[in-house]
Each structure stands twice: as structure tokens, then as C-alpha cells.
Design an enzyme around this catalytic site. Structure first.
Site, PDB file in Angstrom:
ATOM      1  CE1 TYR A  67      24.045 102.051  -5.426  1.00 35.48           C
ATOM      2  CE2 TYR A  67      25.879 103.615  -5.409  1.00 35.48           C
ATOM      3  CZ  TYR A  67      24.876 102.945  -6.095  1.00 35.48           C
ATOM      4  OH  TYR A  67      24.709 103.153  -7.432  1.00 35.48           O
TER       5      TYR A  67
ATOM      6  CG  ASN B 181      24.362 100.205 -14.212  1.00 38.30           C
ATOM      7  OD1 ASN B 181      24.855 101.304 -13.987  1.00 38.30           O
ATOM      8  ND2 ASN B 181      23.963  99.415 -13.218  1.00 38.30           N
TER       9      ASN B 181
ATOM     10  CD  GLU C  18      26.045 107.024  -7.061  1.00 40.88           C
ATOM     11  OE1 GLU C  18      25.166 106.547  -7.797  1.00 40.88           O
ATOM     12  OE2 GLU C  18      27.262 107.036  -7.385  1.00 40.88           O
TER      13      GLU C  18
ATOM     14  CD  GLU D 148      23.342 100.154  -9.411  1.00 36.46           C
ATOM     15  OE1 GLU D 148      24.103 100.573 -10.297  1.00 36.46           O
ATOM     16  OE2 GLU D 148      23.151 100.745  -8.323  1.00 36.46           O
TER      17      GLU D 148
ATOM     18  CE1 TYR E   7      22.764 105.576  -6.010  1.00 42.46           C
ATOM     19  CE2 TYR E   7      20.529 105.766  -6.880  1.00 42.46           C
ATOM     20  CZ  TYR E   7      21.885 106.018  -6.988  1.00 42.46           C
ATOM     21  OH  TYR E   7      22.371 106.696  -8.080  1.00 42.46           O
TER      22      TYR E   7
END
Length: 311
Positions: free
Chosen positions: A189, A145, A187, A278, A178
Site C-alpha cells: 500500500y 471491510n 501485498e 478501502e 494498492y
């Protein structure tokens, strides 16, 4: 070197060699004397002082001797044990973190007038490079990741314009604006494109908005004891998933932030916000440029290039 120095006895003077430096071990000799203006040189600088007594003469001499020993130690270590070169150290750091040979080291900071963030969980290989102004490029292979990109700190209700390439259409990857807020810790996105896996698949559907030529479906989830900008925390996560996927265009961030406030109340303090790539268990590459609409120069033109370790 003493100025107008009279003759003194051995009890009133200590002569020694002050060693400073690396290659060549540049040496300076000084004779501290009671009541006399004494000079010594370091590079292009000249230092001077008058010692009031024999006691302070000896104390000053002892201080310089100790300083010379400390500054000389790194050179002795290199001569007897061998020093790891900066290139060897950097290669070891990259290898341990799964970074490609030409990659920047993961972390966050400023580059070419923009904020950037680059994080990797390891596994596989990822190569990330900051380029001029708001541009970066990346490539990754079988990475566990990772996420990285350029933008702002703090973020907020900006109108963001971006373009470039993203080549991971058949991979578990996405291209998104992001960011984070604090108090509450959130958080978010704004996903412009995603590959083989919709990252909102395990989140709860909240509604939709229309913005910048497309419908964005909104999702919310709770992340429990997961990595965050404040370390391992439990926090809310929001997704805006664009239905008409693209690589390049305008993102009116305020439209998304207003929608999030319907579900969590007033948002907190904005932290960083990047146009990020990502990848998760995947392979791909990207080359992205981001700018705020109407801007004629980078947002942080006076910030020197810098880097800090991730949490």
C-alpha cells in the site's frame, strides 16, 4: 427439406419436428433419407448432409430428436416452475453480499480499457461503480471491510497520476495505490490519505523515503493465513504512509519498490495494481480518476469489459 427426393418407404424415413428456441418455439421439419442430400435450417443457416445407409439415417434422426428435447427443457422449466429474471437474480446477489442497489457485482476484470478490482467482506452496504476510462466511484455505510479501484494488471514501476474526491477523513478508511507481487507473495500500500486509524499501526517501522513532495514512512508486517490473490496464505505486507496527506497528485512507484527490496530482496512478478479506496467498519464515499503519466489512451484499449469472481 430434401433436394430431388424420390419416394421412400416408412422404413427408410423418419419425419419429426425439430424444436429449437425460446419464445414462439420455432419449428423446422426435415426428412432424412438414405443417399439423398438433406437440408435443414436453423435461423439464417442452412445445413446439408448425405446419409449413406438406413442405419445412419435412423442415427441422425435420433440425434436431432435428442437435441430438440434438451434445448426445449429450459423453456418447459420456465413454464411449469417460473424463471427468476436476471434483475431478480442480480438483486439477490447484491443483497447477499451487502452491495447497494446500484452497485456493480464484486469481482475483477477489465472496464473501459483499465483493470479493476472490487472486493468486499460483507456487512453493511457498499456501492461501487466503474465509470469511463480510469474513473470509478464508491460509497459505503457501516461496511465490515471492502477495497476497490482501477489500475493495471500487471502493475510495476509506473508513474501514476490521480485526482478526485475521498470523503472519509474521520472514518477508518484510506486512499492508496494498492498492489501485489507473486514469488514472493507481497501485498503493498502506498497510502496517500487515511482517516481515523493509521493502517500501519501494528506494523514494524523500517525507515522512510522522500518522494513526490513528501516523506513516506515505511512499515512491514506478516499476514498469517489471511485472504490473498492466491487464496488464504501467509505473506509479507508493506506500507508507505505519506506524511503530507493529499487526494490527487503523482506517485513514482519505483521509489517505493526499491525501498521494499531492501527488506525482502528482489521482488517477484508484478500482479495487479489499483488506485484503491478501502473502508473498514466505516462510512464514506470516493470518486477517483487514475492514469499513467504521459499516457494518451487507456492501457488496455482492446480488452472487452469483463468480470471474474474473486478468490
Amino acid at each position: 427439406m430434401a433436394v430431388n427426393a424420390p419416394a421412400v418407404s416408412r422404413k427408410e424415413s423418419v419425419i419429426f419436428t425439430f424444436i429449437w428456441g425460446t419464445s414462439g418455439d420455432l419449428k423446422y421439419t426435415t426428412t432424412p433419407q438414405k443417399g439423398v442430400l438433406t437440408q435443414f435450417n436453423h435461423g439464417e443457416q442452412t445445413w446439408a448432409l448425405s446419409l449413406a445407409s438406413e442405419f445412419f439415417t435412423m442415427l441422425f434422426s435420433s440425434f436431432l430428436f435428442a437435441a430438440s428435447a434438451v434445448t426445449a427443457l429450459p423453456n418447459w422449466g420456465e413454464k411449469f416452475h417460473g424463471a427468476e429474471s436476471s434483475s431478480q437474480l442480480e438483486a439477490r446477489q447484491r443483497s447477499g453480499r451487502g452491495l447497494g442497489a446500484g452497485s456493480d457485482i464484486d469481482g475483477f476484470g477489465f472496464h473501459s480499457g483499465y483493470f479493476y478490482s472490487f472486493w468486499t467482506q460483507g456487512g453493511g452496504t457498499v456501492t461501487y461503480n466503474n465509470l469511463l476510462n480510469g474513473t470509478y466511484k464508491s460509497s459505503w455505510q457501516n461496511v465490515q471491510n471492502w477495497v476497490g479501484g482501477k489500475g493495471w494488471n500487471p502493475g510495476g514501476p509506473k508513474v501514476v497520476v490521480y485526482n478526485g474526491t475521498w470523503n472519509a477523513r474521520n472514518q477508518n478508511s484510506y486512499l492508496a495505490l494498492y498492489g501485489w507481487t507473486r514469488n514472493p507473495l507481497i501485498e503493498y500500500y502506498i497510502v496517500e490519505s487515511f482517516g481515523s486509524y493509521n493502517p500501519s499501526s501494528n506494523a514494524q517501522r523500517k525507515g522512510s523515503i522522500t518522494s513526490d513532495g513528501s516523506t513516506y514512512n515505511l512499515f512491514q508486517s506478516t499476514r498469517t493465513n489471511q485472504p490473498s490473490i492466491e487464496g488464504t496464505k501467509t505473506f509479507q505486507q508493506f506500507w508507505s504512509i505519506r506524511q503530507n496527506q493529499r487526494v490527487g497528485g503523482t506517485i513514482t512507484v519505483a521509489n517505493h519498490l526499491k525501498a521494499y527490496e531492501q527488506y525482502v530482496g528482489k521482488l517477484g512478478t508484478f500482479d495487479y495494481m489499483i488506485l484503491g479506496t478501502e473502508g473498514y467498519g466505516s462510512t464514506g464515499n470516493s470518486h477517483i480518476t487514475v492514469v499513467e503519466q504521459g499516457a494518451t489512451e487507456p492501457p488496455y484499449p482492446n480488452e472487452p469489459n469483463s468480470r471474474q469472481d474473486n478468490n
